[in-house]
Design a protein around this motif. Structure first.
Motif, PDB file in Angstrom:
ATOM      1  N   VAL A 145       0.836  -1.204   0.000  1.00  0.00           N
ATOM      2  CA  VAL A 145       0.000   0.000   0.000  1.00  0.00           C
ATOM      3  C   VAL A 145       0.872   1.256   0.000  1.00  0.00           C
ATOM      4  O   VAL A 145       0.661   2.193  -0.779  1.00  0.00           O
ATOM      5  N   ALA A 146       1.871   1.287   0.889  1.00  0.00           N
ATOM      6  CA  ALA A 146       2.714   2.487   1.017  1.00  0.00           C
ATOM      7  C   ALA A 146       3.469   2.784  -0.279  1.00  0.00           C
ATOM      8  O   ALA A 146       3.507   3.929  -0.747  1.00  0.00           O
ATOM      9  N   LEU A 147       4.049   1.766  -0.884  1.00  0.00           N
ATOM     10  CA  LEU A 147       4.846   1.996  -2.095  1.00  0.00           C
ATOM     11  C   LEU A 147       3.974   2.365  -3.292  1.00  0.00           C
ATOM     12  O   LEU A 147       4.355   3.210  -4.111  1.00  0.00           O
ATOM     13  N   ASN A 148       2.801   1.745  -3.403  1.00  0.00           N
ATOM     14  CA  ASN A 148       1.963   2.069  -4.555  1.00  0.00           C
ATOM     15  C   ASN A 148       1.261   3.413  -4.407  1.00  0.00           C
ATOM     16  O   ASN A 148       1.041   4.115  -5.398  1.00  0.00           O
ATOM     17  N   PHE A 149       0.914   3.779  -3.187  1.00  0.00           N
ATOM     18  CA  PHE A 149       0.290   5.089  -3.003  1.00  0.00           C
ATOM     19  C   PHE A 149       1.284   6.223  -3.239  1.00  0.00           C
ATOM     20  O   PHE A 149       0.898   7.322  -3.605  1.00  0.00           O
ATOM     21  N   THR A 150       2.557   5.943  -3.027  1.00  0.00           N
ATOM     22  CA  THR A 150       3.573   6.963  -3.325  1.00  0.00           C
ATOM     23  C   THR A 150       4.048   6.892  -4.779  1.00  0.00           C
ATOM     24  O   THR A 150       4.877   7.704  -5.195  1.00  0.00           O
ATOM     25  N   GLY A 151       3.531   5.918  -5.545  1.00  0.00           N
ATOM     26  CA  GLY A 151       3.826   5.848  -6.962  1.00  0.00           C
ATOM     27  C   GLY A 151       5.175   5.273  -7.312  1.00  0.00           C
ATOM     28  O   GLY A 151       5.629   5.415  -8.460  1.00  0.00           O
ATOM     29  N   VAL A 152       5.833   4.574  -6.386  1.00  0.00           N
ATOM     30  CA  VAL A 152       7.174   4.044  -6.657  1.00  0.00           C
ATOM     31  C   VAL A 152       7.149   3.030  -7.795  1.00  0.00           C
ATOM     32  O   VAL A 152       7.967   3.084  -8.726  1.00  0.00           O
TER      33      VAL A 152
END
Length: 498
Positions: free
Chosen positions: A325-332
């Motif tokens: 969730v954290a990585l995809n919400f930040t667009g990584v």
């Protein structure tokens, strides 16, 4: 554009996208989250259902399985229906069916009523899972589609992480039916928002509906998924599982033959000649294989070896989902795909998934610290690879077949999930059986049959050794599959022959 969207899906947008695309994405992700939460939230309610409805073990299993069985069996048919009759129409139909099914489930008075309601919810879930991804493909241009699909795929991880927490909170304050009734306001809100915001798109082009293909795919998929679901319980060599798997394989074989011969197939088998498509398919199956198989083993490890209660064990697997969730919400993940390309993103992502599995195997045997590291590394790998593969699958399929593409994506996840549990579970059981001196079908049974504390310790160590071996097998499979998938995608991009 002069082509009416009522006749045909609009071509992929060159730039810009729909003016309200991000608001629409939020709406369909909310609808999808509700569907996914319903799978994990029910796990927490099993004790309440067993107690208050006097449900047997078989009843509980069917309460769990009726939903996923119906949903899995209908994914391809639902996707094809969305392409032909309209993605907005099917999305609204899915929300309506899911809402009505949730109401029926919440008000059920017997196990049979709840099982039937869950099956009805599965119909709505199949429509929602296929149409949401198809709509994403339609409303976003090429540059933004990768990020949108990353956010869409993140909802799966969020549902996994949030389900036990929401279920626990609801059950602490209300009766078990409330876990279904909370779906209704979301379904109503989704219906209103979809009606107001989502543009209609469909592809008719004069083709006839492939009714026989729909029947064969539904029967075949349902039979295969039933074998996968019941295999761990009844044994992979049991008559029930083998007959179901045989029926499913034969019917799916007939489905392939029919699709190759019919003039208007619901699934064009020529997709499988596309190296980009095949590479993404292989990667998607193996990521689901590694992640689901690993979590299946981890929950046993946390409870049987490290001694956590079921809810505590579930919460300790959450870092994997939260990392995604954290990585995809930040667009990584999306940035990596756009910068390095899909093959590189998949290769790196699946290498990290493999490394996470290996870390869990080698460092998580006797404590949670090493397991936590492995879960975070796995989560990073999933965040990088899954959106890239979903984007590759959808990119390899014509836009007018976006619904079928979404159905294929969902079907692959089901196959990967089942394979992960079956293969890694079989490795665990084989290794465990070779190390213990007592005859037992499971770790609790073996511990109960042990005569001394020393023997119980040896049995626990044998189970931990089996877990380590199975995780390492999963790590090797995921790494090899990731490299093969990336290689196929790289060849496809370069236009090299197979």
């Amino acid at each position: 554009m002069t082509t009416s969207p009522q006749e045909k899906a609009p071509p992929r947008i060159a730039s810009g996208g729909h003016p309200q695309r991000w608001l629409i994405l939020g709406v369909i992700c909310l609808a999808q989250l509700t569907v996914l939460l319903d799978n994990t939230i029910l796990n927490v309610a099993i004790p309440s259902l067993t107690r208050e409805m006097n449900a047997s073990t078989a009843d509980v299993q069917w309460m769990m399985n009726a939903y996923s069985l119906v949903q899995s069996g209908l994914l391809l048919t639902a996707g094809n229906s969305a392409d032909r009759y309209g993605r907005k129409l099917m999305l609204m139909s899915g929300l309506a069916v899911f809402g009505v099914g949730s109401l029926a489930a919440g008000l059920s008075q017997s196990p049979a009523q709840l099982i039937a309601a869950r099956a009805g919810m599965g119909v709505g879930g199949a429509l929602l899972m296929t149409t949401t991804l198809a709509v994403v493909v339609q409303i976003f241009d090429h540059e933004e589609r990768v990020k949108a699909i990353a956010l869409w795929s993140t909802v799966s991880s969020l549902g996994f992480a949030a389900g036990p927490l929401i279920g626990g909170v609801v059950l602490n304050h209300f009766w078990w039916g409330a876990i279904f009734l909370i779906n209704i306001p979301v379904a109503v809100l989704g219906l209103v928002a979809v009606a107001a915001l989502v543009p209609e798109s469909k592809h008719k082009a004069g083709d006839r509906p492939d009714l026989l293909g729909a029947v064969l795919s539904t029967i075949g998929m349902t039979a295969v998924v039933y074998a996968i679901i019941t295999g761990p319980e009844h044994g992979w060599s049991s008559a029930r599982v083998l007959v179901s798997a045989l029926i499913g394989s034969v019917v799916l074989g007939l489905f392939v033959l029919w699709e190759l011969r019919t003039e208007y197939p619901m699934l064009d088998m020529h997709f499988f000649r596309n190296q980009k498509f095949v590479g993404a398919v292989a990667g998607a199956i193996l990521v689901a294989f590694g992640m689901t198989g690993s979590l299946f083993l981890l929950t046993q490890h946390l409870q049987f070896v490290l001694g956590y209660e079921p809810l505590d064990a579930g919460l300790r697997t959450a870092p994997l989902a939260l990392t995604v969730v954290a990585l995809n919400f930040t667009g990584v993940g999306a940035k990596l795909v756009l910068k390095a390309g899909t093959p590189a993103a998949i290769a790196l992502g699946m290498t990290l998934v493999s490394a996470g599995l290996a870390a869990i195997a080698l460092l998580g045997g006797h404590g949670y610290g090493g397991m936590l590291l492995g879960l975070i590394v796995m989560g990073a790998g999933v965040a990088l690879s899954m959106p890239a593969m979903a984007n590759a699958i959808m990119g390899a399929i014509p836009p007018e077949k976006a619904g079928v593409g979404a159905g294929i994506n969902g079907t692959l996840a089901e196959f990967g999930n089942g394979l992960g549990v079956a293969v890694l579970g079989a490795v665990l059981n084989s290794r465990f059986a070779s190390l213990v001196t007592v005859s037992a079908a499971s770790l609790p049974a073996a511990l109960a049959a042990a005569d001394s504390a020393e023997e119980k310790a040896r049995i626990s160590d044998a189970f931990a050794s089996g877990l380590e071996t199975s995780q390492l097998v999963g790590a090797v499979a995921v790494l090899a599959g990731g490299l093969v998938a990336a290689g196929l995608l790289r060849r496809a991009e370069r236009g090299e022959p197979a």
